[in-house]
Design an enzyme around this catalytic site. Structure first.
Site, PDB file in Angstrom:
ATOM      1  CG  HIS A  93      -1.767  -1.253   1.318  1.00 48.63           C
ATOM      2  ND1 HIS A  93      -2.775  -1.570   0.432  1.00 48.63           N
ATOM      3  CD2 HIS A  93      -1.687  -2.299   2.191  1.00 48.63           C
ATOM      4  CE1 HIS A  93      -3.299  -2.740   0.770  1.00 48.63           C
ATOM      5  NE2 HIS A  93      -2.644  -3.208   1.819  1.00 48.63           N
ATOM      6  CB  CYS A  94       2.350   3.498  -1.544  1.00 52.11           C
ATOM      7  SG  CYS A  94       2.211   3.105  -3.295  1.00 52.11           S
TER       8      CYS A  94
END
Length: 406
Positions: free
Chosen positions: A363-364
């Protein structure tokens, strides 16, 4: 106004489709939200009957396109309660907005020996630009640590500030944990130490009203595509006095006053000096339609509906064996989880077979994954068009996966 999720869903064409022979349950709006017909039609209508290059055009289409574009700037300023529309810069999205601040304000104001404060829950877009700036100038990047429950160790924050702190860059709402940070006290503390504050609002503006004047933040940035608008467009808010002092970070057409080969170039005034080149006018028109759509529904109505849905989801997920949830009980928009020892990609693939779309991966937010000592998580996000029935399908799907995989 009574909130009707059925009426809202009827505005989103994609929600009527099937995936793998089952009705689509789209639980991935935190990555990118679906678009209502009003947004799709507004952008299409502009390209069909109103398209022209904006600014400086003397003909009718150009003048009308320019007027429409600037009316969206005004609408966006009202949406976040900025003092003036001229405090808003059109950017490609949150990532570009943060990079703009880092490369314009940052290059002018951060020096060797200075420091910038971020948190351990940040999206890479609010980490990497500051790492790059610190590396360029010899500044230090300081980090507010996490608690196991997904909140920040705010008692540590006063110790991170000193006379060399130039900026606090903080997310409004975590894209993984759903944690809403206590911005008011954090911003007050930063200003007491003479530091500016940038807020990443990418996961906040669609869930409840945002008032940048009440927050008193110096920078606030968000993307259109998470707010039911098009991709490739976003908003950077900067306090007017700061914005007027900032130099441009990209050169080209539209951002100049004069260009001379012998005497150099002078810039036009802000915000237009930060909008080099031909803008994404169609995206801007679509963003305006999205703002109008959400405003008509009422963000307070949306917030009430979504919070009830979130409480229901968290209570129902308690019935799933071996499910680990990440983040606080009070959260906005997202539920990150892992099922037993199974990799998030496997769980997400099974859910997709059941017509349920969730996000899987880091999710970055690799530093956050490292804190929880996991390579990846599943993330279900709840938006204004999601339903209790879709939550039930998610719960049933996870129970089925647990039975199949053990």
């Amino acid at each position: 106004m009574t909130y009707s999720v059925d009426k809202v869903r009827a505005d989103f064409p994609v929600l009527s489709r099937e995936v793998n022979g089952l009705p689509l349950a789209y639980l991935d709006s935190a990555a990118s939200a679906q678009k209502p017909s009003q947004v799709i039609d507004a952008e299409a209508e502009f390209y069909r009957h109103g398209y022209a290059a904006v600014h400086r055009g003397i003909h009718t289409l150009s003048a009308q396109a320019t007027e429409k574009m600037e009316s969206v700037r005004k609408r966006a300023s009202l949406f976040i309660n900025a003092r003036s529309a001229e405090e808003l810069v059109f950017v490609r999205g949150t990532t570009e907005g943060i990079n703009l601040v880092a490369n314009s304000w940052g290059n002018s104001n951060v020096r060797a020996g200075d420091n910038i404060i971020i948190s351990q829950m940040e999206h890479h877009a609010n980490i990497v630009p500051w790492q790059m700036l610190c590396a360029r100038v010899g500044a230090e990047l300081r980090v507010i640590p996490l608690n196991p429950d997904g909140t920040l160790q705010l008692e540590m924050l006063p110790n991170l500030f000193d006379e060399k702190t130039r900026l606090l860059a903080i997310t409004h709402v975590s894209n993984v944990l759903g944690t809403e940070n206590p911005l008011a006290e954090m911003i007050t503390l930063a200003h007491q130490h003479g530091a500016k504050v940038l807020v990443d609002g990418a996961q906040a503006v669609m869930h409840h009203p945002v008032d940048v004047q009440a927050l008193d933040c110096d920078f606030y940035v968000f993307s259109g595509h998470k707010l039911y608008g098009p991709t490739g467009i976003g908003i950077l808010y900067v306090k007017e006095a700061l914005l007027q002092e900032m130099p441009p970070w990209e050169g080209g057409g539209s951002m100049i006053a004069t260009v001379s080969l012998s005497e150099g170039t002078t810039w036009t005034k802000a915000p237009w000096r930060f909008e080099a080149g031909t803008p994404n006018t169609g995206g801007i028109i679509g963003l305006g339609a999205a703002l109008e759509y959400v405003s008509a529904l009422g963000l307070n109505n949306i917030a009430e509906y979504e919070q009830n849905l979130m409480h229901y989801a968290l209570s129902q997920l308690e019935s799933v064996p071996d499910l680990t949830l990440y983040g606080p009980q009070n959260r906005l928009g997202v539920i990150a989880f892992n099922l037993g020892k199974h990799h998030a990609y496997d769980v997400g693939s099974f859910l997709d077979n059941y017509g349920i779309a969730v996000r899987t991966g880091h999710h970055c937010a690799m530093p956050l994954m490292a804190y929880y000592n996991v390579p990846a998580m599943c993330r279900a996000s709840l938006a204004m068009y999601n339903t209790h029935e879709e939550v039930d399908r998610l719960v049933t799907g996870l129970q089925r996966i647990h039975r199949l995989l053990g």
